[in-house]
Design a protein around this motif. Structure first.
Motif, mmCIF file in Angstrom:
data_model
loop_
_atom_site.group_PDB
_atom_site.id
_atom_site.type_symbol
_atom_site.label_atom_id
_atom_site.label_comp_id
_atom_site.label_asym_id
_atom_site.label_seq_id
_atom_site.Cartn_x
_atom_site.Cartn_y
_atom_site.Cartn_z
ATOM 1 N N ALA A 6 -0.954 17.042 3.318
ATOM 2 C CA ALA A 6 -1.863 16.205 2.531
ATOM 3 C C ALA A 6 -1.126 15.496 1.402
ATOM 4 C CB ALA A 6 -3.006 17.048 1.966
ATOM 5 N N LEU A 7 0.059 15.987 1.062
ATOM 6 C CA LEU A 7 0.888 15.325 0.056
ATOM 7 C C LEU A 7 1.729 14.234 0.702
ATOM 8 C CD1 LEU A 7 1.840 15.352 -2.934
ATOM 9 C CD2 LEU A 7 3.603 16.985 -2.229
ATOM 10 N N LYS A 8 2.399 14.597 1.801
ATOM 11 C CA LYS A 8 3.199 13.628 2.551
ATOM 12 C C LYS A 8 3.262 14.089 3.998
ATOM 13 C CE LYS A 8 7.443 10.911 2.357
ATOM 14 N NZ LYS A 8 8.721 10.665 1.659
ATOM 15 N N ALA A 9 2.972 13.189 4.922
ATOM 16 C CA ALA A 9 2.792 13.553 6.323
ATOM 17 C C ALA A 9 4.041 14.134 6.972
ATOM 18 C CB ALA A 9 2.318 12.335 7.116
ATOM 19 N N THR A 10 5.214 13.894 6.379
ATOM 20 C CA THR A 10 6.460 14.417 6.932
ATOM 21 C C THR A 10 6.407 15.927 7.120
ATOM 22 O OG1 THR A 10 7.587 12.671 5.688
ATOM 23 C CG2 THR A 10 8.962 14.383 6.636
ATOM 24 N N ALA A 11 5.656 16.603 6.284
ATOM 25 C CA ALA A 11 5.568 18.065 6.360
ATOM 26 C C ALA A 11 5.044 18.529 7.705
ATOM 27 C CB ALA A 11 4.673 18.587 5.241
ATOM 28 N N ALA A 12 4.284 17.674 8.406
ATOM 29 C CA ALA A 12 3.676 18.070 9.681
ATOM 30 C C ALA A 12 4.712 18.378 10.751
ATOM 31 C CB ALA A 12 2.742 16.963 10.168
ATOM 32 N N ILE A 13 5.943 17.908 10.590
ATOM 33 C CA ILE A 13 6.989 18.160 11.584
ATOM 34 C C ILE A 13 7.248 19.651 11.735
ATOM 35 C CG2 ILE A 13 9.476 17.844 12.031
ATOM 36 C CD1 ILE A 13 9.203 15.044 10.854
ATOM 37 N N THR A 71 0.842 -1.195 0.000
ATOM 38 C CA THR A 71 0.000 0.000 0.000
ATOM 39 C C THR A 71 0.880 1.248 0.000
ATOM 40 O OG1 THR A 71 -0.087 -0.161 2.404
ATOM 41 C CG2 THR A 71 -1.906 -1.151 1.163
ATOM 42 N N THR A 72 0.264 2.408 -0.193
ATOM 43 C CA THR A 72 1.031 3.646 -0.265
ATOM 44 C C THR A 72 0.978 4.412 1.061
ATOM 45 O OG1 THR A 72 1.271 5.773 -1.403
ATOM 46 C CG2 THR A 72 -0.962 4.910 -1.186
ATOM 47 N N PRO A 73 2.098 5.042 1.465
ATOM 48 C CA PRO A 73 2.108 5.835 2.700
ATOM 49 C C PRO A 73 1.819 7.318 2.455
ATOM 50 C CG PRO A 73 4.338 5.557 1.928
ATOM 51 C CD PRO A 73 3.457 4.842 0.929
ATOM 52 N N TYR A 74 1.579 7.689 1.193
ATOM 53 C CA TYR A 74 1.429 9.103 0.864
ATOM 54 C C TYR A 74 0.009 9.599 1.103
ATOM 55 C CZ TYR A 74 5.843 8.025 -1.427
ATOM 56 O OH TYR A 74 7.109 7.612 -1.681
ATOM 57 N N GLY A 75 -0.141 10.916 1.173
ATOM 58 C CA GLY A 75 -1.416 11.523 1.498
ATOM 59 C C GLY A 75 -2.374 11.623 0.325
ATOM 60 N N PRO A 76 -3.590 12.123 0.577
ATOM 61 C CA PRO A 76 -4.625 12.199 -0.457
ATOM 62 C C PRO A 76 -4.275 13.131 -1.608
ATOM 63 C CG PRO A 76 -5.286 13.380 1.525
ATOM 64 C CD PRO A 76 -4.062 12.598 1.887
ATOM 65 N N LEU A 77 -3.484 14.188 -1.334
ATOM 66 C CA LEU A 77 -3.094 15.083 -2.423
ATOM 67 C C LEU A 77 -2.199 14.366 -3.423
ATOM 68 C CD1 LEU A 77 -3.084 17.845 -3.748
ATOM 69 C CD2 LEU A 77 -1.204 18.515 -2.226
ATOM 70 N N HIS A 78 -1.315 13.514 -2.911
ATOM 71 C CA HIS A 78 -0.459 12.710 -3.787
ATOM 72 C C HIS A 78 -1.312 11.867 -4.739
ATOM 73 C CE1 HIS A 78 2.586 9.754 -5.018
ATOM 74 N NE2 HIS A 78 1.713 8.828 -4.660
ATOM 75 N N ILE A 94 -10.598 19.022 3.540
ATOM 76 C CA ILE A 94 -11.116 19.454 2.229
ATOM 77 C C ILE A 94 -10.409 18.702 1.100
ATOM 78 C CG2 ILE A 94 -11.205 21.386 0.612
ATOM 79 C CD1 ILE A 94 -11.738 23.221 3.012
ATOM 80 N N ILE A 95 -9.080 18.609 1.195
ATOM 81 C CA ILE A 95 -8.314 17.920 0.147
ATOM 82 C C ILE A 95 -8.679 16.441 0.098
ATOM 83 C CG2 ILE A 95 -5.995 17.186 -0.552
ATOM 84 C CD1 ILE A 95 -4.969 19.886 0.440
ATOM 85 N N THR A 96 -8.814 15.814 1.264
ATOM 86 C CA THR A 96 -9.190 14.392 1.312
ATOM 87 C C THR A 96 -10.561 14.188 0.660
ATOM 88 O OG1 THR A 96 -7.925 14.074 3.354
ATOM 89 C CG2 THR A 96 -9.581 12.413 2.818
ATOM 90 N N TRP A 97 -11.512 15.065 0.984
ATOM 91 C CA TRP A 97 -12.860 14.958 0.417
ATOM 92 C C TRP A 97 -12.855 15.203 -1.086
ATOM 93 C CZ3 TRP A 97 -15.853 19.324 -1.365
ATOM 94 C CH2 TRP A 97 -17.141 18.957 -1.796
ATOM 95 N N SER A 130 -9.575 8.011 0.684
ATOM 96 C CA SER A 130 -10.058 7.717 2.031
ATOM 97 C C SER A 130 -9.079 8.284 3.060
ATOM 98 C CB SER A 130 -10.191 6.212 2.215
ATOM 99 O OG SER A 130 -8.908 5.606 2.291
ATOM 100 N N TRP A 131 -9.431 8.109 4.341
ATOM 101 C CA TRP A 131 -8.541 8.510 5.431
ATOM 102 C C TRP A 131 -7.569 7.393 5.797
ATOM 103 C CZ3 TRP A 131 -7.979 13.294 7.501
ATOM 104 C CH2 TRP A 131 -8.950 14.250 7.175
ATOM 105 N N GLY A 132 -7.480 6.396 4.950
ATOM 106 C CA GLY A 132 -6.596 5.279 5.232
ATOM 107 C C GLY A 132 -5.133 5.660 5.313
ATOM 108 N N TRP A 133 -4.775 6.829 4.762
ATOM 109 C CA TRP A 133 -3.370 7.251 4.769
ATOM 110 C C TRP A 133 -2.850 7.491 6.192
ATOM 111 C CZ3 TRP A 133 -1.792 12.417 6.047
ATOM 112 C CH2 TRP A 133 -2.840 13.295 6.301
ATOM 113 N N ILE A 134 -3.755 7.784 7.140
ATOM 114 C CA ILE A 134 -3.320 8.021 8.517
ATOM 115 C C ILE A 134 -2.653 6.773 9.085
ATOM 116 C CG2 ILE A 134 -4.076 8.579 10.849
ATOM 117 C CD1 ILE A 134 -4.294 10.917 8.945
ATOM 118 N N SER A 135 -3.242 5.607 8.803
ATOM 119 C CA SER A 135 -2.684 4.354 9.327
ATOM 120 C C SER A 135 -1.443 3.906 8.560
ATOM 121 C CB SER A 135 -3.736 3.238 9.268
ATOM 122 O OG SER A 135 -4.130 2.980 7.925
ATOM 123 N N GLU A 136 -1.179 4.533 7.399
ATOM 124 C CA GLU A 136 -0.031 4.133 6.576
ATOM 125 C C GLU A 136 1.169 5.060 6.747
ATOM 126 O OE1 GLU A 136 0.020 1.381 4.571
ATOM 127 O OE2 GLU A 136 -1.913 0.929 5.473
#
Length: 502
Positions: A265-272, A155-162, A324-327, A332-338
Motif C-alpha cells: 500500500a506504500l509502494k507496489a514494488t513490495a508485492a514482488i 501523477t504519482t505512482p505510489y500507493g494510498p499509504l504513501h 482497508i488502507i485505501t479506504w 482512490s484506487w487510481g494508484w493501480i493504473s499508475e
C-alpha cells in the motif's frame, strides 16, 4: 597495545563518522536544498548555496561520498580478513553504521528532491485533490515551489499509504516545508532501523554471517546515501517487507503477509515478495501436516494443499489490508493504473533505456534525425515481456525451501529493476537488503560490492545523475574495481571466512 593515531583515524567507525559529518555539512550548500526559504535563509546563510561557496559545499559533499565509500570498503576488508570473532565483527558493523547515520539526521536532503514531491502529494490529498489524476501544479503554494519542474504536472505512482502519510504530515506541519522534511527524515531512519534489525535475524535464521549481511545490506553506501540522505519511501517500504519476511520465516504467516501488504500500500514494488512468501508458507503447512501424521517428509498432495492454503490466505490478507488502507486514507484506487511509473526518466540503469541509447548512438552516425523515443518505446514493451517472464521463472526455480525462497525474492527484484521501464538507484534497496541473508556465493557479494560503489558515485548532491558523463563513469568504474580488490584481496581466504562464520 595502544592504537596509533593513524590506526584510530583509519578505524571504519571514525571514517564513517567523519564521512557522515562532511556529507551533513556539504548538504546545506551542495544538496537538494530549498529553492526558496529554508534553514539557510532563516539563518542568513543562503550565500552558501551560491557561487564559490556552493562550489566549496559540493567539494565537501563529494569528499564525504568518497570517505563513506572508503569507510565501507575498509570495514568490508576487516570482515573478510577474519581479524576478529563474528560477534565482535557484528558490533563493529553496527558502530560504523551508527557513526555514518547519526550526522545525517541533521543533514539537508541530498541526491534527490523526491521528499518535496512527497510533501506536495500529501498536501494534495489533504486539500481534496487526486494525485493519481492531477499533477502538483493544481495546488499552488510553498510546497509546489520546491517540487522539481519535471514532476509538477505528473501523477504519482505510489500507493494510498504513501499519500495518507503525506496527508497526516502536512496536516500537522501545514505549509512548513522544513518541518515536513524533518518528519520524513524520522520515517527514513525508522525504516533503515527496521531493515537493520530484521536483516541480521534473517541471516541468523539461515546460519549466514550477520555481520556481512548488515555490511552489504544496510551499511552499504547506496543505502546510506539514498535511504537517509535522499529520504526515499523505499526505506519504510523495505523495512516493512524485511520484518514481514522474518515473521513468515518464524511461522507467523498471517502477520508477515499483513506487514508486506502494508508495504504494498506504500509502494507496489513490495508485492514482488508475496509469491515467494507463498512457497515458505507452503513448506511450513505441508511440514506440519507431515509431522501430524508422523511422516519424514510431506507428500505431494500435502504440498499442493499447503500451496492452496498459503496462496489463498496470502491473497485474502493482502486484499483486505490494502482495501482497508485505501479506504481509511481517503485516496482512490487510481494508484493501480499508475504502477508502471512515469516514463520521463531516462538512464542506462534500465535495460530498455540502455539498449535504446546504444542503438541511437550507432544509428545517428548514419541517420541525422533518428527517433530515439520510438526505439525506447519498443524496447520498453519488449523489456516488460522479458521482466514478466523472468519473474515467473524466478518464482518457479526458487521454490524448494525457505532459503531458496528468500534468494528467489532477491533474484526477482533484480529482474524487475533491470528490465523495468524506469529504474533509479534507490529502487535496489529491496535487493541490496537481502543480499547477505541467504548464504550467497562469493561472486554475488563481490559483484554487488563493486556495483554499490559505482552507483554511490553516480549522483551529485543536487540529485542529477552522471550516467551519461563518460569520464565520470570510467573513473567510477575504476574506483569500484579497486574497491573490490581491496575488500576481497584473497578470494580463497574470503570464501573460507564466509563458510566459517556462517
Amino acid at each position: 597495545m595502544r592504537m596509533t593515531y593513524f590506526q584510530r583515524f583509519t578505524n571504519p567507525v571514525v571514517l564513517g563518522g567523519l564521512a557522515g559529518l562532511l556529507l551533513m555539512l556539504g548538504s546545506f550548500g551542495g544538496g537538494a536544498i530549498r529553492y526558496r526559504g529554508g534553514v539557510l535563509d532563516a539563518l542568513g546563510l543562503d550565500f552558501i548555496a551560491f557561487g564559490h561557496a556552493q562550489g566549496v559545499s559540493n567539494t565537501v559533499l563529494f569528499i564525504g561520498q568518497l570517505l563513506l565509500i572508503g569507510a565501507w570498503v575498509h570495514l568490508g576488508r576487516r570482515l573478510f580478513k577474519n581479524e576478529d570473532s563474528p560477534s565482535n565483527n557484528l558490533g563493529l558493523v553496527r558502530r560504523t553504521l551508527y557513526a555514518m547515520v547519526v550526522p545525517l539526521i541533521f543533514a539537508a536532503p541530498m541526491m534527490s528532491r523526491d521528499v518535496y514531491s512527497y510533501l506536495m502529494q500529501g498536501a494534495m490529498l489533504r486539500d481534496g485533490f487526486d494525485p493519481y489524476t492531477e499533477g502538483a501544479a493544481v495546488n499552488p503554494g510553498p510546497m509546489l515551489l520546491e517540487v522539481s519542474h519535471d514532476w509538477r504536472n505528473t501523477t504519482t505512482p505510489y500507493g494510498p499509504l504513501h499519500l495518507w502519510i503525506g496527508d497526516m504530515i502536512t496536516s500537522v506541519v501545514g505549509d512548513n516545508v522544513t518541518a515536513g522534511v524533518i518528519a520524513y527524515k524520522v520515517l527514513s531512519i525508522i525504516g533503515l532501523a527496521a531493515i537493520a534489525w530484521s536483516v541480521v535475524r534473517i541471516a541468523q535464521h539461515f546460519g549466514a554471517n550477520p555481520a556481512i549481511a548488515l555490511w552489504i545490506g544496510v551499511a552499504n553506501p547506496v543505502m546510506i546515501i539514498h535511504m537517509i540522505g535522499g529520504m526515499h519511501n523505499e526505506s519504510l517500504m523495505v523495512g516493512l517487507v524485511s520484518i514481514g519476511l522474518l515473521l513468515v520465516l518464524k511461522k507467523r504467516f498471517a502477520s508477515g503477509v499483513a506487514l508486506i501488504a502494508v508495504a504494498v500500500a506504500l509502494k507496489a514494488t513490495a508485492a514482488i515478495a508475496l509469491p515467494f512468501v507463498v512457497w515458505i508458507g507452503m513448506h511450513h503447512f505441508a511440514g506440519f501436516l507431515a509431522t501430524k501424521k508422523a511422516q519424514n517428509s510431506p507428500t505431494l498432495s500435502q504440498q499442493i494443499l499447503g500451496f492452496l492454503v498459503s496462496g489463498s490466505a496470502g491473497v485474502a490478507i493482502t486484499g483486505i489490508v490494502v482495501s482497508i488502507i485505501t479506504w481509511m486514507s481517503g485516496a482512490s484506487w487510481g494508484w493501480i493504473s499508475e504502477i508502471s511509473g512515469n516514463s520521463k526518466v531516462i538512464n542506462p540503469l534500465a535495460f530498455p533505456s540502455l539498449v535504446a541509447s546504444v542503438i541511437t548512438m550507432v544509428s545517428e552516425v548514419f541517420i541525422d534525425d533518428f527517433n530515439y523515443n520510438a526505439v525506447v518505446n519498443v524496447m520498453r514493451t519488449i523489456s516488460m515481456v522479458i521482466m514478466l517472464g523472468g519473474l515467473a521463472v524466478c518464482w518457479w526455480l526458487f521454490r524448494q525451501n525457505e532459503r531458496r525462497a528468500i534468494a528467489g525474492t532477491a533474484a526477482a527484484y533484480a529482474v524487475a529493476f533491470v528490465f523495468n521501464s524506469v529504474t533509479l538507484p534507490w529502487y535496489y534497496a529491496s535487493l541490496i537488503s537481502l543480499l547477505g541473508t541467504f548464504k550467497p556465493p562469493m561472486w554475488l557479494i563481490r559483484g554487488s560490492a563493486g556495483a554499490s560503489v559505482f552507483i554511490a558515485l553516480m549522483f551529485t548532491g543536487s540529485g542529477n545523475h552522471q550516467l551519461y558523463n563518460i569520464v565520470t563513469v570510467i573513473v567510477s568504474a575504476l574506483i569500484a574495481w579497486l574497491a573490490t580488490v581491496v575488500i576481497f584481496d584473497d578470494t580463497t581466504t574470503s570464501s573460507k571466512q564466509v563458510t566459517k562464520q556462517a
